[in-house]
Design a protein around this motif. Structure first.
Motif, PDB file in Angstrom:
ATOM      1  N   GLY A 399     -15.016  14.936   2.793  1.00 23.47           N
ATOM      2  CA  GLY A 399     -16.183  15.190   2.140  1.00 23.47           C
ATOM      3  C   GLY A 399     -17.213  14.375   2.961  1.00 23.47           C
ATOM      4  N   ALA A 400     -18.661  14.781   2.712  1.00 20.84           N
ATOM      5  CA  ALA A 400     -19.695  14.308   3.545  1.00 20.84           C
ATOM      6  C   ALA A 400     -19.591  12.794   3.158  1.00 20.84           C
ATOM      7  N   ASN A 401     -19.322  12.229   1.905  1.00 21.33           N
ATOM      8  CA  ASN A 401     -18.942  11.033   1.617  1.00 21.33           C
ATOM      9  C   ASN A 401     -17.825  10.994   0.182  1.00 21.33           C
ATOM     10  N   PRO A 402     -17.024  10.086   0.130  1.00 21.04           N
ATOM     11  CA  PRO A 402     -16.056  10.289  -1.032  1.00 21.04           C
ATOM     12  C   PRO A 402     -16.279  10.736  -2.290  1.00 21.04           C
ATOM     13  N   GLY A 403     -17.554  10.600  -2.685  1.00 18.24           N
ATOM     14  CA  GLY A 403     -18.088  10.868  -3.932  1.00 18.24           C
ATOM     15  C   GLY A 403     -18.420  12.576  -3.927  1.00 18.24           C
ATOM     16  N   PHE A 404     -18.703  13.106  -2.897  1.00 14.61           N
ATOM     17  CA  PHE A 404     -18.891  14.504  -2.766  1.00 14.61           C
ATOM     18  C   PHE A 404     -17.791  15.447  -3.175  1.00 14.61           C
ATOM     19  N   HIS A 405     -16.645  14.763  -2.747  1.00 20.76           N
ATOM     20  CA  HIS A 405     -15.355  15.570  -3.000  1.00 20.76           C
ATOM     21  C   HIS A 405     -15.124  15.547  -4.570  1.00 20.76           C
ATOM     22  N   GLU A 406     -15.249  14.651  -5.008  1.00 19.61           N
ATOM     23  CA  GLU A 406     -15.125  14.249  -6.551  1.00 19.61           C
ATOM     24  C   GLU A 406     -16.124  15.118  -7.471  1.00 19.61           C
ATOM     25  N   ALA A 407     -17.303  15.168  -6.702  1.00 14.60           N
ATOM     26  CA  ALA A 407     -18.337  15.932  -7.348  1.00 14.60           C
ATOM     27  C   ALA A 407     -18.336  17.543  -7.624  1.00 14.60           C
ATOM     28  N   ILE A 408     -17.428  18.149  -6.483  1.00 18.09           N
ATOM     29  CA  ILE A 408     -17.848  19.669  -6.590  1.00 18.09           C
ATOM     30  C   ILE A 408     -17.197  20.269  -7.751  1.00 18.09           C
ATOM     31  N   GLY A 409     -15.858  19.981  -8.131  1.00 18.28           N
ATOM     32  CA  GLY A 409     -15.289  20.496  -9.080  1.00 18.28           C
ATOM     33  C   GLY A 409     -15.654  20.121 -10.452  1.00 18.28           C
ATOM     34  N   ASP A 410     -16.215  18.965 -10.423  1.00 21.34           N
ATOM     35  CA  ASP A 410     -16.709  18.403 -11.862  1.00 21.34           C
ATOM     36  C   ASP A 410     -18.316  19.096 -12.020  1.00 21.34           C
ATOM     37  N   MET A 411     -18.897  19.402 -10.881  1.00 15.49           N
ATOM     38  CA  MET A 411     -20.459  20.181 -11.033  1.00 15.49           C
ATOM     39  C   MET A 411     -19.997  21.423 -11.674  1.00 15.49           C
ATOM     40  N   ILE A 412     -18.912  22.247 -11.100  1.00 22.02           N
ATOM     41  CA  ILE A 412     -18.574  23.407 -11.859  1.00 22.02           C
ATOM     42  C   ILE A 412     -18.172  23.391 -13.259  1.00 22.02           C
ATOM     43  N   ALA A 413     -17.551  22.180 -13.592  1.00 22.87           N
ATOM     44  CA  ALA A 413     -17.120  21.815 -14.817  1.00 22.87           C
ATOM     45  C   ALA A 413     -18.410  21.766 -15.804  1.00 22.87           C
ATOM     46  N   LEU A 414     -19.530  21.300 -15.278  1.00 19.42           N
ATOM     47  CA  LEU A 414     -20.616  21.286 -16.054  1.00 19.42           C
ATOM     48  C   LEU A 414     -21.091  22.767 -16.658  1.00 19.42           C
ATOM     49  N   SER A 415     -20.888  23.880 -15.814  1.00 20.42           N
ATOM     50  CA  SER A 415     -21.115  25.081 -16.214  1.00 20.42           C
ATOM     51  C   SER A 415     -19.972  25.413 -17.095  1.00 20.42           C
ATOM     52  N   VAL A 416     -18.807  25.281 -16.684  1.00 19.66           N
ATOM     53  CA  VAL A 416     -17.753  25.659 -17.424  1.00 19.66           C
ATOM     54  C   VAL A 416     -17.777  25.049 -18.835  1.00 19.66           C
ATOM     55  N   LYS A 417     -18.104  23.979 -19.038  1.00 18.18           N
ATOM     56  CA  LYS A 417     -18.244  23.148 -20.670  1.00 18.18           C
ATOM     57  C   LYS A 417     -19.505  23.299 -21.329  1.00 18.18           C
TER      58      LYS A 417
END
Length: 617
Positions: A399-417
């Protein structure tokens, strides 16, 4: 008026210029020659590193998927052999004058490889380091506790019974028993091993030219002032967290009485989660508008016959709908999506990249719950990231930085939830024009998203101080609870001592996994979300039906295409450039998060003042 210089002066200038030109030409020739050699070398090292990473990941997987002594021995053997080869390549790499290269891409690849991590240790130290982490992971993953109601029943596990009790029980003595027993089964057993791990991690960091392991971890953010920026982000979010904390404490006091101090920290065992990092399980007890109850998504998942496969197929379908990648057949063949009945495994959900460009897997003991439904999207977000940057040189496959990797699925989850998406999946029936029902949903989101931020900050604040020597084994536990009280407003249900080691109750602490990445993720995912909602035409702050908290990018291909461009970069560019490509911003900023939760913040402020709830602790 300017005049021509004398002939003598002109000759002198030309002679000096000629001297420097010849000097720099010679200098350039040398480094250009070295760069040509370096390009050939980096191709070799990328290929060899990918093959070794594949072997290492297979050994790691075999152990994580079957916790036997034989698999642990094989894992340590393979990782030791890989480390020896990696170190040899590293020593050769460090003989190049790579910091003077003109080719920025080549220079960055060398920089990525220049931090060797634990593999810089000698073989004996590395074996001890890996053994320490493996032992702690096994103690954690095999920990069981006894039932409060039936002390002869002593096989309660985190992934099943413990989670259910913390979610559903409001029996304070039972909750205290569960909370204390979990920590007593891990902390005292791993404290000595953890101290050895800290010593070896710091030793590796010093070989890598860092003062300690904390500095080596933070190097991934490529910013000398990153700690100050983390602090600034936390300061930006604090007012919203304080309002959530005050509201929660006020209502817990109604349930549990004087066990909860009206002006003090909240007892950690009353918040529905083993680490008090997510309060959504207790949030249903005091919804802002209880006459508008939240649909039981977990129950609806079960009613609709969801199983582990269907949950992950639903997650895959979301990514496909925005033009991301389909999971390969090997993903479904090799992943472990349910807990096996014939062996012990590490149940903590994780996504795996086997570094060959085609083998990607998830290991997770999926249960049919709303939480696991969201986690499935999070873990598949990691897989999508792996698949988008798989064609980068191996040195840039992260990932661009370690937080980027964690953010992608969670960002999708903002739509999912979002209420809009859950309505489409028939998991809820929320009227989007019903502001009270929407605020209930936002409250539940805040009780997971906002509440994690101070916890994530504390975990690594504590570890940074441990690695730097500011916190010593003599005050591990005291300092842990000092930070949790001061930053998170949480306290243990009963006095704890240095015989305890409560930080070890969190998997990431004993598994050598930095945690500030989740703090970063929970900020930037809202920046990403806002951008993609804007790109897809789903966001307009002046339209009540297109506010940020209602946005769903499902089927929005334009948003997905923009996201793919950023993901495909991997770590080939510094993270501010990756962020700028997607959002137009170069800094992490909590403004989008605060905008998302603004209706909740305004309501909480009004409610807390009406109830005269104390703000702070």
């Amino acid at each position: 008026m300017w005049k021509f210089p004398s002939l003598l002066l002109l000759i002198t200038i030309l002679q000096i210029s000629d001297f420097h030109l010849r000097r720099y030409a010679s200098y350039d020739a040398y480094y250009l020659y070295e760069e040509r050699n370096a390009r050939r070398f980096i191709e070799i090292i990328n290929e060899a590193s990918a093959k070794d990473e594949n072997k290492a990941q297979l050994a790691e997987w075999n152990y994580a998927a079957n916790l036997t002594e034989e698999n642990l021995r094989n894992k340590l053997l393979v990782l030791g052999e890989v480390a020896v080869r990696t170190k040899k390549r590293w020593m050769k790499l460090m003989s190049f004058q790579w910091k003077k290269f003109w080719d920025l891409d080549l220079k960055r690849q060398f920089k990525q490889y220049s931090v060797l991590g634990a593999s810089a240790l000698c073989r004996e130290d590395l074996a001890n380091y890996l053994k320490a982490v493996g032992e702690m992971e096994k103690i954690y993953s095999t920990n069981t506790i006894c039932d409060f109601k039936d002390p002869t029943k002593c096989h309660l596990t985190m992934d099943k019974e413990i989670v259910d009790i913390l979610k559903n029980s409001r029996n304070e003595p039972e909750l205290k028993h569960i909370w204390t027993s979990w920590r007593n089964g891990i902390g005292p057993k791993v404290k000595g091993v953890f101290q050895n791990y800290v010593f070896l991690a710091n030793k590796a960091a010093r070989i890598n030219k860092f003062a300690n392991n904390a500095e080596m971890w933070l190097d991934r953010y490529e910013d000398y002032y990153i700690k100050l920026k983390f602090h600034s982000l936390w300061y930006q979010i604090q007012p919203l967290y304080f309002e959530i904390h005050a509201y929660t404490r006020y209502h817990l006091r109604k349930i549990y009485g004087n066990i909860v101090n009206e002006r003090g920290p909240i007892p950690a065992h009353l918040l529905g989660n083993m680490w008090a990092q997510n309060w959504a399980n207790v949030a249903t007890d005091f919804l802002p508008f209880p006459n508008k109850p939240i649909a039981d998504i977990s129950e609806n998942l079960r009613k609709q016959k969801y199983d582990a496969i269907k949950i992950f197929e639903t997650a895959e379908n979301f990514f496909i709908s925005i033009n991301m990648s389909t999971m390969l057949p090997s993903f479904w063949r090799n992943s472990i999506l349910e807990k096996p009945i014939d062996r012990e495994i590490i149940c903590h959900g994780s996504a795996w990249d086997f570094a060959d460009g085609k083998d990607f897997r998830i290991k997770m003991c999926t249960t049919i719950t709303e939480e696991n439904f969201v986690v499935a999207h999070h873990e598949m977000g990691h897989i999508e990231y792996y698949m988008q940057y798989k064609d980068q040189p191996f040195s840039f496959r992260s990932g661009a930085n370690p937080g980027f990797h964690e953010a992608i699925g969670d960002m999708i989850a903002l739509s999912v939830k979002s209420a809009k998406h859950l309505n489409e999946l028939r998991l809820t029936e929320v009227n989007l024009s019903d502001q009270e029902a929407v605020l209930n949903s936002m409250f539940l989101m805040g009780m997971s998203k906002i509440v994690l931020l101070p916890f994530a900050y504390v975990v690594d604040q504590w570890r940074w101080a441990v690695f730097s020597g500011q916190i010593t084994p003599e005050n591990y536990n005291a300092k842990w609870w000092e930070l949790r009280r001061s930053i998170q407003g949480i306290q243990p249900p009963s006095p704890r001592s240095e015989q305890d080691f409560d930080a070890a109750s969190k998997y990431h602490v004993i598994a050598d996994t930095p945690y500030i990445r989740y703090f970063v993720s929970f900020i930037i995912q809202f920046q990403f979300h806002k951008t993609l909602c804007l790109q897809s035409g789903e966001y307009n702050n002046n339209d009540p039906f297109k506010r940020l908290h209602l946005c769903d990018i499902y089927r929005k291909v334009k948003a997905g295409n923009l996201l793919k461009k950023m993901l495909a970069l991997g770590s080939s560019r510094p993270w501010p450039e990756a962020m700028e490509l997607l959002t137009g911003q170069r800094e992490m900023d909590a403004s989008a998060l605060l905008e998302y939760f603004e209706p909740l913040y305004m309501w909480l402020r009004m409610e807390n003042r009406k109830n005269r709830a104390f703000i702070g602790w």
